[in-house]
Design a protein around this motif. Structure first.
Motif, mmCIF file in Angstrom:
data_model
loop_
_atom_site.group_PDB
_atom_site.id
_atom_site.type_symbol
_atom_site.label_atom_id
_atom_site.label_comp_id
_atom_site.label_asym_id
_atom_site.label_seq_id
_atom_site.Cartn_x
_atom_site.Cartn_y
_atom_site.Cartn_z
ATOM 1 N N ASN A 73 0.854 -1.185 0.000
ATOM 2 C CA ASN A 73 0.000 0.000 0.000
ATOM 3 C C ASN A 73 0.892 1.236 0.000
ATOM 4 O OD1 ASN A 73 -2.613 -1.284 0.225
ATOM 5 N ND2 ASN A 73 -1.988 -1.875 2.303
ATOM 6 N N SER A 128 -11.178 -11.559 2.166
ATOM 7 C CA SER A 128 -11.646 -11.274 3.526
ATOM 8 C C SER A 128 -13.167 -11.166 3.541
ATOM 9 C CB SER A 128 -11.064 -9.949 4.034
ATOM 10 O OG SER A 128 -9.780 -10.138 4.576
ATOM 11 N N GLY A 174 -6.683 -9.365 -1.314
ATOM 12 C CA GLY A 174 -6.709 -9.716 0.117
ATOM 13 C C GLY A 174 -8.044 -9.375 0.751
ATOM 14 N N VAL A 175 -8.464 -8.135 0.593
ATOM 15 C CA VAL A 175 -9.717 -7.739 1.241
ATOM 16 C C VAL A 175 -10.917 -8.380 0.553
ATOM 17 C CG1 VAL A 175 -10.205 -5.555 0.016
ATOM 18 C CG2 VAL A 175 -10.901 -5.842 2.400
ATOM 19 N N ASN A 209 -3.632 -4.807 -5.208
ATOM 20 C CA ASN A 209 -3.547 -5.646 -3.997
ATOM 21 C C ASN A 209 -4.899 -5.855 -3.319
ATOM 22 O OD1 ASN A 209 -4.064 -3.595 -2.033
ATOM 23 N ND2 ASN A 209 -1.909 -3.034 -1.938
HETATM 24 N N1 GLU Z 1 -4.002 -5.676 5.016
HETATM 25 C C1 GLU Z 1 -4.599 -6.025 3.764
HETATM 26 C C2 GLU Z 1 -4.692 -4.817 2.864
HETATM 27 O O1 GLU Z 1 -4.049 -3.822 3.080
HETATM 28 C C3 GLU Z 1 -5.914 -6.781 3.917
HETATM 29 C C4 GLU Z 1 -7.013 -6.017 4.573
HETATM 30 C C5 GLU Z 1 -8.264 -6.854 4.836
HETATM 31 O O2 GLU Z 1 -8.362 -7.974 4.382
HETATM 32 O O3 GLU Z 1 -9.131 -6.328 5.526
HETATM 33 O O4 GLU Z 1 -5.382 -4.820 1.866
#
Ligand code: GLU
Length: 416
Positions: free
Chosen positions: A317, A349, A345-346, A342
């Motif tokens: 980030n 999630s 990831g979220v 990126n």
């Molecule tokens: N830390 C990760 C990001 O910056 C994942 C955040 C998440 O999954 O809530 O995207």
């Protein structure tokens, strides 16, 4: 210039490009809530140490606050504020119904035993109390944290809800281990998403990934998965750098062996499958994709001038500062920006959170397929905006996010 200045500079550029409503603009310039907690933790030797923790909740108009939890010695307020804002834009870009947040504790996790890490994590979670929760604010792993950390957060949070609510709050964190309610594919999700975005770029540009080269900064969760997944497509990792040093190999580094070395020694330095190179040589490595997957502010005016790549793909980030961005633009080097590249990831999630709510367990294929669909759609939307409005990719991604957010503010109005 700190990370928050960079984040604000990016927002300003997008606001100007789209004529963002001045009221919405004003709201988005600052996070909604800034929590700072100072808490004591008993060390293994019986002494106490005071820790400083943050949870910044930037915006929740699109859904619950969402974002990582970072353990790093340089964590500070403006960094966490920037990371929280980037989460708001990231979720909006991939159309995941979450807002943005970020947490952190200022300390070096490598200097602590597992028992100390557990007490630090639990005491921080306790200090946050009801400021997090499955329908309110949902932490996840980031630099210095992992699935085990999330399970400690979940268990601590479960301990202060009534007995009959315990299982209902499993989604108070994501990125958990599989056995404690995590999702298939979450651990590799950021790296996997980045690879899907690279594949879309390659398709658009008729660029064959088989035989291409890439350089990676950072060999943590994101970097190691990117290396493994890109290599499978026939790409070769020609240089890698982390805080221990830099390694290069014209014929390519072996991703799994390098991961093993990093696991054992804590860094890439000393890896026998390549040659030690300087930081200057690392940045000047000839490659197709340069992938920063570590911390903020790595691509500056100085390092951007050295790069010899076609595209910068932001796994980290905020890895590119405003000056670095200008130099890349002048040099005709494309950026696949963090809030798109990126976002895997979220996205997973969100899938984990959905599975927790529905008491379901999706297969890896289901997760990957949905992640792929999400990112292909986001990539296409961002690129269409970039072409139609003649914007760079980052500004186009911001405009896509901000238009969605602005629309909701218009519908809901400002209370009272
Ligand atoms: N830390 C990760 C990001 O910056 C994942 C955040 C998440 O999954 O809530 O995207």
């Amino acid at each position: 210039m700190n990370a928050y200045d960079i984040a604000i500079g990016q927002l300003e550029r997008a606001a100007a490009a789209m004529n963002l409503d001045p009221q919405v603009h004003t709201i988005l310039l600052q996070p909604k809530n800034e929590l700072i907690v100072n808490f004591p933790v008993k060390m293994d030797d019986g002494s106490f140490r005071l820790f400083k923790g943050y949870r910044i909740q930037h915006n929740n108009i699109m859904g619950p606050f969402k974002g990582g939890l970072r353990f790093h010695r340089d964590v500070h307020l403006d960094e966490v504020k920037a990371l929280a804002a980037w989460m708001t834009w990231k979720c909006a870009v991939v159309e995941v119904p979450f807002g943005g947040a970020m947490g952190g504790i200022k300390f070096d996790p490598r200097c602590h035993s597992a028992a100390e890490l557990e007490r630090i994590t639990r005491r921080y979670t306790h200090a946050l109390g009801n400021n997090i929760g499955p329908d309110h604010d949902i932490p996840a792993p980031d630099v210095g944290t992992n699935g085990q950390t999330m399970v400690w957060v979940m268990d601590t949070y479960m301990n202060f809800v009534p007995q009959d609510r315990k299982n209902a709050v499993r989604g108070c964190v994501t990125g958990k281990t599989l056995s404690s309610g995590g999702s298939q594919g979450r651990e590799k999700a950021t790296g996997q998403g980045l690879v899907y975005v690279i594949q879309e770029w390659a398709r658009e540009n008729h660029f064959p990934l088989d035989g291409c080269t890439f350089a990676l900064q950072g060999y943590g969760n994101v970097g190691a998965h990117v290396a493994r997944l890109l290599s499978r497509l026939g790409a070769s990792l020609v240089a890698v750098q982390d805080d221990s040093g830099a390694i290069g190999a014209g014929e390519g580094l072996h991703p799994a062996r390098l991961a093993e070395h990093v696991q054992q020694t804590g860094g890439v330095r000393g890896f026998s499958g390549g040659d030690e190179i300087s930081a200057a040589e690392f940045f000047a490595t000839n490659c197709d994709f340069f992938i920063p997957a570590a911390l903020e502010k790595q691509i500056t005016a100085e390092t951007a001038a050295r790069l010899r790549c076609k595209v910068v793909v932001e796994g980290a980030n905020g890895p590119t500062d405003s000056e670095g961005e200008r130099v890349l633009a002048q040099r005709g080097i494309d950026i696949l920006p963090d809030i798109l590249a990126n976002a895997g990831g979220v996205t997973v999630s969100y899938f984990e959170w959905l599975q927790n709510r529905r008491a379901e367990a999706w297969t890896l294929d289901e997760v990957d397929e949905r992640l792929h669909r999400t990112l292909v759609h986001a990539y296409a939307t961002v690129r269409r905006l970039a072409r139609e409005r003649r914007l760079d990719n980052r500004t186009a991604a911001y405009v896509h996010a901000l238009e969605r957010i602005q629309n909701v503010y218009r519908e809901r109005g400002i209370f009272p």
